[in-house]
Design an enzyme around this catalytic site. Structure first.
Site, PDB file in Angstrom:
ATOM      1  N   ARG A   1     -15.774 -58.697 -29.385  1.00 46.86           N
ATOM      2  CA  ARG A   1     -15.849 -57.320 -28.912  1.00 46.86           C
ATOM      3  C   ARG A   1     -16.453 -56.449 -30.006  1.00 46.86           C
ATOM      4  O   ARG A   1     -15.987 -56.488 -31.139  1.00 46.86           O
ATOM      5  CB  ARG A   1     -14.413 -56.878 -28.589  1.00 46.86           C
ATOM      6  CG  ARG A   1     -14.310 -55.732 -27.669  1.00 46.86           C
ATOM      7  CD  ARG A   1     -12.884 -55.545 -27.251  1.00 46.86           C
ATOM      8  NE  ARG A   1     -12.039 -55.051 -28.331  1.00 46.86           N
ATOM      9  CZ  ARG A   1     -10.976 -54.297 -28.144  1.00 46.86           C
ATOM     10  NH1 ARG A   1     -10.611 -53.972 -26.919  1.00 46.86           N
ATOM     11  NH2 ARG A   1     -10.248 -53.892 -29.145  1.00 46.86           N
TER      12      ARG A   1
ATOM     13  N   THR B   1     -18.439 -50.021 -29.610  1.00 45.73           N
ATOM     14  CA  THR B   1     -18.649 -49.794 -28.165  1.00 45.73           C
ATOM     15  C   THR B   1     -17.531 -50.386 -27.322  1.00 45.73           C
ATOM     16  O   THR B   1     -17.408 -50.067 -26.142  1.00 45.73           O
ATOM     17  CB  THR B   1     -19.968 -50.445 -27.716  1.00 45.73           C
ATOM     18  OG1 THR B   1     -19.837 -51.873 -27.892  1.00 45.73           O
ATOM     19  CG2 THR B   1     -21.155 -49.954 -28.528  1.00 45.73           C
TER      20      THR B   1
ATOM     21  N   ASP C   1      -4.458 -57.505 -33.947  1.00 45.62           N
ATOM     22  CA  ASP C   1      -5.649 -58.294 -33.629  1.00 45.62           C
ATOM     23  C   ASP C   1      -5.267 -59.771 -33.602  1.00 45.62           C
ATOM     24  O   ASP C   1      -4.975 -60.378 -34.638  1.00 45.62           O
ATOM     25  CB  ASP C   1      -6.726 -58.025 -34.686  1.00 45.62           C
ATOM     26  CG  ASP C   1      -8.048 -58.659 -34.310  1.00 45.62           C
ATOM     27  OD1 ASP C   1      -9.068 -57.964 -34.329  1.00 45.62           O
ATOM     28  OD2 ASP C   1      -8.066 -59.876 -33.996  1.00 45.62           O
TER      29      ASP C   1
ATOM     30  N   ASP D   1      -7.358 -62.169 -35.841  1.00 45.19           N
ATOM     31  CA  ASP D   1      -7.093 -62.019 -37.279  1.00 45.19           C
ATOM     32  C   ASP D   1      -5.725 -62.561 -37.662  1.00 45.19           C
ATOM     33  O   ASP D   1      -5.538 -63.084 -38.760  1.00 45.19           O
ATOM     34  CB  ASP D   1      -7.154 -60.539 -37.680  1.00 45.19           C
ATOM     35  CG  ASP D   1      -8.581 -60.013 -37.694  1.00 45.19           C
ATOM     36  OD1 ASP D   1      -9.516 -60.816 -37.535  1.00 45.19           O
ATOM     37  OD2 ASP D   1      -8.751 -58.788 -37.854  1.00 45.19           O
TER      38      ASP D   1
HETATM   39  C1  PRP Z   1     -10.070 -60.129 -28.631  1.00 42.55           C
HETATM   40  C2  PRP Z   1      -9.307 -60.957 -27.616  1.00 42.55           C
HETATM   41  C3  PRP Z   1     -10.183 -60.853 -26.398  1.00 42.55           C
HETATM   42  C4  PRP Z   1     -10.734 -59.461 -26.508  1.00 42.55           C
HETATM   43  C5  PRP Z   1      -9.984 -58.582 -25.567  1.00 42.55           C
HETATM   44  O1  PRP Z   1     -11.079 -60.868 -29.178  1.00 42.55           O
HETATM   45  O2  PRP Z   1      -9.043 -62.265 -28.032  1.00 42.55           O
HETATM   46  O3  PRP Z   1     -11.218 -61.815 -26.374  1.00 42.55           O
HETATM   47  O4  PRP Z   1     -10.534 -59.023 -27.844  1.00 42.55           O
HETATM   48  O5  PRP Z   1     -10.511 -57.322 -25.526  1.00 42.55           O
HETATM   49  P1  PRP Z   1     -11.153 -56.714 -24.214  1.00 42.55           P
HETATM   50  O6  PRP Z   1     -10.228 -57.010 -23.080  1.00 42.55           O
HETATM   51  O7  PRP Z   1     -11.234 -55.242 -24.523  1.00 42.55           O
HETATM   52  O8  PRP Z   1     -12.514 -57.308 -24.022  1.00 42.55           O
HETATM   53  P2  PRP Z   1     -12.130 -60.315 -30.245  1.00 42.55           P
HETATM   54  O9  PRP Z   1     -13.371 -59.890 -29.545  1.00 42.55           O
HETATM   55  O10 PRP Z   1     -11.466 -59.319 -31.132  1.00 42.55           O
HETATM   56  O11 PRP Z   1     -12.512 -61.632 -31.040  1.00 42.55           O
HETATM   57  P3  PRP Z   1     -11.577 -62.639 -31.874  1.00 42.55           P
HETATM   58  O12 PRP Z   1     -10.842 -63.491 -30.892  1.00 42.55           O
HETATM   59  O13 PRP Z   1     -12.577 -63.402 -32.673  1.00 42.55           O
HETATM   60  O14 PRP Z   1     -10.651 -61.816 -32.741  1.00 42.55           O
HETATM   61  N1  URA Z   2      -7.984 -57.640 -29.103  1.00 38.35           N
HETATM   62  C1  URA Z   2      -6.889 -57.898 -29.844  1.00 38.35           C
HETATM   63  O1  URA Z   2      -6.822 -58.901 -30.566  1.00 38.35           O
HETATM   64  N2  URA Z   2      -5.847 -57.033 -29.776  1.00 38.35           N
HETATM   65  C2  URA Z   2      -5.867 -55.951 -28.995  1.00 38.35           C
HETATM   66  O2  URA Z   2      -4.876 -55.205 -28.966  1.00 38.35           O
HETATM   67  C3  URA Z   2      -7.027 -55.695 -28.238  1.00 38.35           C
HETATM   68  C4  URA Z   2      -8.059 -56.569 -28.303  1.00 38.35           C
END
Ligand code: PRP
Ligand code: URA
Length: 214
Positions: free
Chosen positions: A102, A106, A205, A208
């Site tokens: 994400r 944006t 997150d 993370d």
């Molecule tokens: C997080 C999560 C989802 C997304 C959700 O991943 O694991 O994939 O955000 O957010 P949304 O519903 O607003 O799209 P992220 O893109 O942070 O990547 P990561 O798993 O590498 O931390």
């Molecule tokens: N992605 C995450 O990992 N946590 C949130 O709360 C939203 C998006």
């Protein structure tokens, strides 16, 4: 059955540990696995079985085996933390990783690639999309659109099921509106998104916390 929020006590307890900011990444991985096991048991309870013969040490008996072929689609990174719990129930499942992240400004998901076949084989009847967080719903929608373009729901009795740990009302509503045919299984529904698109009170997150870089 299009939105199922688990009421299982193990889910509640595991989620409380995931939320806790003092939980280490080692504990976070363990609790995510534990919680996904329960959610996986709930989500796979909609699969069908067929009858087979089985011989006990004493007699013939009626046995059951899962019908069809399932595919697991973990959304990288955080979705990979849910994979092994699902494989515990579905050791024969295909696994097609999908990578996206994400954009922090944006809040739009950016697609980096996937191992989903261009044309999903005819024998795959259920695709489970695995992603712990359903925040704005953008990532889940993008993953499902990609699967549908590859034919995941073409034909009778073929479906996609989304399984997540934590949802926000905004994301669940968006996903249900865009894909009313996709059942959603989550461990809990939180209150809202904050101005940065994070689920509140949430767990931070997920990627993370699972994969700290320092
Ligand atoms: C997080 C999560 C989802 C997304 C959700 O991943 O694991 O994939 O955000 O957010 P949304 O519903 O607003 O799209 P992220 O893109 O942070 O990547 P990561 O798993 O590498 O931390
Ligand atoms: N992605 C995450 O990992 N946590 C949130 O709360 C939203 C998006």
């Amino acid at each position: 059955m299009s939105l199922v929020v688990s009421s299982h006590p193990i889910v509640r307890v595991a989620l409380s540990r995931l939320r806790n900011k003092y939980t280490t990444h080692e504990e976070f991985r363990r609790e995510l696995h534990r919680m996904t096991q329960v959610l996986a048991a709930e989500a796979v309870s909609y699969l069908t079985t067929s009858i087979c013969d089985v011989q006990t040490p004493l007699a013939d008996a009626v046995g059951y085996e899962l019908s069809g072929q399932q595919a697991l689609i973990p959304i990288m990174r955080a979705g990979s933390g849910m994979l092994s719990a699902f494989l515990g129930f579905l050791p024969n499942a295909y696994v097609w990783h999908m990578s996206m992240s994400r954009n922090e400004q944006t809040l739009q998901p950016e697609f980096h690639g996937s191992k989903v076949p261009e044309k999903i084989p005819w024998n795959v009847d259920t695709c489970f999309v695995l992603d712990p967080m359903l925040a704005t719903g953008g990532s889940a929608c993008l993953a499902i659109e990609h699967l549908k373009r590859a034919g995941a729901t073409n034909g009778l009795a073929r479906r996609i099921i989304f399984v997540g740990i934590l949802g926000a009302p905004e994301g669940a509503e968006r996903l249900q509106k865009a894909h009313p045919d996709v059942p959603i299984f989550i461990g809990a529904m939180d209150e809202r998104l904050n101005e940065h698109g994070y689920i509140m009170p949430g767990l931070g997150d997920a990627g993370d916390r699972l994969f700290p870089t320092m």
